[in-house]
Design a protein around this motif. Structure first.
Motif, PDB file in Angstrom:
ATOM      1  N   ASP A 177       0.920  -1.214  -0.033  1.00 22.38           N
ATOM      2  CA  ASP A 177       0.066  -0.059  -0.139  1.00 22.38           C
ATOM      3  C   ASP A 177       0.912   1.287   0.079  1.00 22.38           C
ATOM      4  O   ASP A 177       0.534   2.500  -0.379  1.00 22.38           O
ATOM      5  CB  ASP A 177      -0.776   0.086   1.148  1.00 22.38           C
ATOM      6  CG  ASP A 177      -2.055  -1.044   1.205  1.00 22.38           C
ATOM      7  OD1 ASP A 177      -2.066  -1.901   0.210  1.00 22.38           O
ATOM      8  OD2 ASP A 177      -3.074  -0.611   1.886  1.00 22.38           O
ATOM      9  N   VAL A 217      -0.233   2.350 -15.346  1.00 25.46           N
ATOM     10  CA  VAL A 217       0.267   2.097 -16.603  1.00 25.46           C
ATOM     11  C   VAL A 217       0.067   3.173 -17.717  1.00 25.46           C
ATOM     12  O   VAL A 217      -0.937   3.703 -17.781  1.00 25.46           O
ATOM     13  CB  VAL A 217       0.014   0.867 -17.360  1.00 25.46           C
ATOM     14  CG1 VAL A 217       0.465   0.550 -18.813  1.00 25.46           C
ATOM     15  CG2 VAL A 217       0.315  -0.412 -16.610  1.00 25.46           C
ATOM     16  N   LEU A 261       4.482  -7.255 -15.567  1.00 23.18           N
ATOM     17  CA  LEU A 261       3.834  -6.421 -14.223  1.00 23.18           C
ATOM     18  C   LEU A 261       3.275  -7.410 -13.204  1.00 23.18           C
ATOM     19  O   LEU A 261       3.073  -7.045 -12.093  1.00 23.18           O
ATOM     20  CB  LEU A 261       2.557  -5.750 -14.911  1.00 23.18           C
ATOM     21  CG  LEU A 261       2.955  -4.486 -15.900  1.00 23.18           C
ATOM     22  CD1 LEU A 261       1.923  -3.734 -16.114  1.00 23.18           C
ATOM     23  CD2 LEU A 261       4.035  -3.791 -15.460  1.00 23.18           C
ATOM     24  N   ASP A 262       2.742  -8.630 -13.746  1.00 19.90           N
ATOM     25  CA  ASP A 262       2.357  -9.558 -12.818  1.00 19.90           C
ATOM     26  C   ASP A 262       3.417 -10.021 -11.393  1.00 19.90           C
ATOM     27  O   ASP A 262       3.065 -10.034 -10.580  1.00 19.90           O
ATOM     28  CB  ASP A 262       1.937 -10.972 -13.301  1.00 19.90           C
ATOM     29  CG  ASP A 262       0.640 -10.626 -14.150  1.00 19.90           C
ATOM     30  OD1 ASP A 262      -0.177  -9.831 -13.731  1.00 19.90           O
ATOM     31  OD2 ASP A 262       0.326 -11.661 -14.914  1.00 19.90           O
ATOM     32  N   GLN A 273       3.142  -6.941  -9.394  1.00 22.24           N
ATOM     33  CA  GLN A 273       1.788  -6.807  -8.399  1.00 22.24           C
ATOM     34  C   GLN A 273       2.466  -7.939  -7.132  1.00 22.24           C
ATOM     35  O   GLN A 273       2.188  -7.534  -6.198  1.00 22.24           O
ATOM     36  CB  GLN A 273       0.786  -7.570  -9.254  1.00 22.24           C
ATOM     37  CG  GLN A 273       0.362  -6.450 -10.177  1.00 22.24           C
ATOM     38  CD  GLN A 273      -1.100  -7.191 -10.605  1.00 22.24           C
ATOM     39  OE1 GLN A 273      -2.086  -6.495  -9.886  1.00 22.24           O
ATOM     40  NE2 GLN A 273      -1.098  -7.940 -11.732  1.00 22.24           N
ATOM     41  N   LEU A 274       2.905  -9.155  -7.703  1.00 21.99           N
ATOM     42  CA  LEU A 274       3.237 -10.111  -6.777  1.00 21.99           C
ATOM     43  C   LEU A 274       4.266  -9.731  -5.652  1.00 21.99           C
ATOM     44  O   LEU A 274       3.978  -9.927  -4.446  1.00 21.99           O
ATOM     45  CB  LEU A 274       3.444 -11.363  -6.999  1.00 21.99           C
ATOM     46  CG  LEU A 274       3.244 -12.743  -6.087  1.00 21.99           C
ATOM     47  CD1 LEU A 274       1.976 -13.004  -5.919  1.00 21.99           C
ATOM     48  CD2 LEU A 274       4.024 -13.729  -6.442  1.00 21.99           C
ATOM     49  N   THR A 332      -0.884  -3.364  -6.807  1.00 22.48           N
ATOM     50  CA  THR A 332      -1.707  -4.197  -7.597  1.00 22.48           C
ATOM     51  C   THR A 332      -2.711  -3.435  -8.568  1.00 22.48           C
ATOM     52  O   THR A 332      -3.004  -2.214  -8.192  1.00 22.48           O
ATOM     53  CB  THR A 332      -2.890  -5.122  -6.698  1.00 22.48           C
ATOM     54  OG1 THR A 332      -3.482  -4.431  -6.002  1.00 22.48           O
ATOM     55  CG2 THR A 332      -1.685  -5.986  -5.730  1.00 22.48           C
ATOM     56  N   TYR A 333      -3.153  -4.184  -9.413  1.00 23.90           N
ATOM     57  CA  TYR A 333      -3.967  -3.432 -10.345  1.00 23.90           C
ATOM     58  C   TYR A 333      -5.470  -3.123  -9.664  1.00 23.90           C
ATOM     59  O   TYR A 333      -6.193  -2.180  -9.749  1.00 23.90           O
ATOM     60  CB  TYR A 333      -4.426  -4.366 -11.680  1.00 23.90           C
ATOM     61  CG  TYR A 333      -5.350  -3.792 -12.641  1.00 23.90           C
ATOM     62  CD1 TYR A 333      -5.172  -2.534 -13.098  1.00 23.90           C
ATOM     63  CD2 TYR A 333      -6.616  -4.361 -12.751  1.00 23.90           C
ATOM     64  CE1 TYR A 333      -5.947  -2.164 -14.228  1.00 23.90           C
ATOM     65  CE2 TYR A 333      -7.668  -3.941 -13.684  1.00 23.90           C
ATOM     66  CZ  TYR A 333      -7.296  -2.882 -14.291  1.00 23.90           C
ATOM     67  OH  TYR A 333      -8.280  -2.285 -15.084  1.00 23.90           O
ATOM     68  N   GLY A 334      -5.899  -4.106  -8.706  1.00 22.58           N
ATOM     69  CA  GLY A 334      -7.249  -3.859  -8.078  1.00 22.58           C
ATOM     70  C   GLY A 334      -7.223  -2.709  -7.012  1.00 22.58           C
ATOM     71  O   GLY A 334      -7.954  -1.695  -7.313  1.00 22.58           O
ATOM     72  N   LYS A 335      -6.044  -2.503  -6.359  1.00 14.08           N
ATOM     73  CA  LYS A 335      -5.907  -1.315  -5.619  1.00 14.08           C
ATOM     74  C   LYS A 335      -5.679  -0.035  -6.369  1.00 14.08           C
ATOM     75  O   LYS A 335      -6.016   0.722  -5.761  1.00 14.08           O
ATOM     76  CB  LYS A 335      -4.688  -1.383  -4.473  1.00 14.08           C
ATOM     77  CG  LYS A 335      -5.001  -2.524  -3.148  1.00 14.08           C
ATOM     78  CD  LYS A 335      -3.811  -2.283  -2.339  1.00 14.08           C
ATOM     79  CE  LYS A 335      -2.377  -2.415  -2.486  1.00 14.08           C
ATOM     80  NZ  LYS A 335      -1.961  -3.831  -2.534  1.00 14.08           N
ATOM     81  N   GLY A 336      -5.298  -0.201  -7.378  1.00 18.61           N
ATOM     82  CA  GLY A 336      -4.883   0.984  -8.209  1.00 18.61           C
ATOM     83  C   GLY A 336      -3.713   1.528  -8.094  1.00 18.61           C
ATOM     84  O   GLY A 336      -3.411   2.691  -8.703  1.00 18.61           O
TER      85      GLY A 336
END
Lengths: 156, 156
Positions: free
Chosen positions: A44, A75, A57-58, A61-62, A67-71
């Motif tokens: 965060d 990109v 990008l994965d 994220q990991l 992450t894409y979900g959190k924003g």
């Protein structure tokens, strides 16, 4: 059975396949953690801006928790392998750029992927998968000088 | 120490925080796996279209393997909690939609998040986190009838 996975194994499990893009993303994420002096993801706390969407990008994220979900993974449509991680609370910024040669590996992988989708003999299919893994390995094996065009960490 | 994480624990670890959005995404992903009759992610095989970007998409990435990096997680700007999973190879399509009440939980969480960012007494900070977790739990505890507006699986 409980197995402790390595960061690379966790990335491959999340991403679902081995390819030059995810290998490159893994190297970028590990280098960013090294620049941060950490093993755990900033999550965060951080914002990552990437110059293009691609498999790698994965790994970010990991391993970094942007992450894409959190924003907090954003990109920009620049078509460059360019990554900027910032920790706004600490005014810290890490900028990485890759040499354009990754695009060559990605293109070769795309050709193999298309070939894998088309009806082929089973024998050739396992050859194709081996070639895909080999391409990812080549990206892993590149010297830092061949792989990174820019690595810059600054306090602002 | 090696600890076998539950799917929910893996989702929270990946996402980085507990919130109503990720709780909802977890329920959506688990229901899709149930509709598919599987425990493992369809990954490369599937395409997911979601009606909006929100925290919950991180659960879909992790549990279903449709990731932002690979590009098989696609978001349409519809502002609806609507999800469509397709397995093109099997002409299978699963469509889920949530009741709009999730937006109320998400709004409450956003208010708490803003409060958490502002300078507050430490005591209140732990209260805020407890309230955030409570909101996620409320989403987990909703009956299926209160949570899902539509669940449809069809062979095309």
């Amino acid at each position: 059975m409980c197995t402790e996975l390595t960061p690379w194994e966790r990335v491959v499990q999340f991403h679902g396949h081995v390819c030059p893009g995810i290998a490159a993303g893994y190297r970028v994420a590990m280098r960013m953690l090294q620049e941060l002096g950490r093993q755990y993801p900033p999550g965060d706390e951080c914002i990552i801006r990437a110059g293009k969407r691609f498999c790698g990008l994965d790994a970010l994220q990991l391993l970094l928790g942007a992450t894409y979900g959190k924003g907090n993974l954003q990109v920009e449509a620049e078509d460059r392998y360019h990554f900027e991680l910032s920790l706004p609370g600490q005014s810290l910024r890490i900028e990485l750029e890759l040499t354009p040669r990754l695009a060559v590996y990605e293109e070769q992988w795309q050709q193999l992927f298309q070939e894998k989708l088309s009806p082929v003999k089973n024998g050739r299919k396992s050859e194709i998968i081996a070639e895909m893994v080999e391409l990812a390995q080549q990206v892993m094996d590149l010297e830092d000088e061949e792989f990174f065009l820019k690595v810059e960490t600054r306090q602002e």
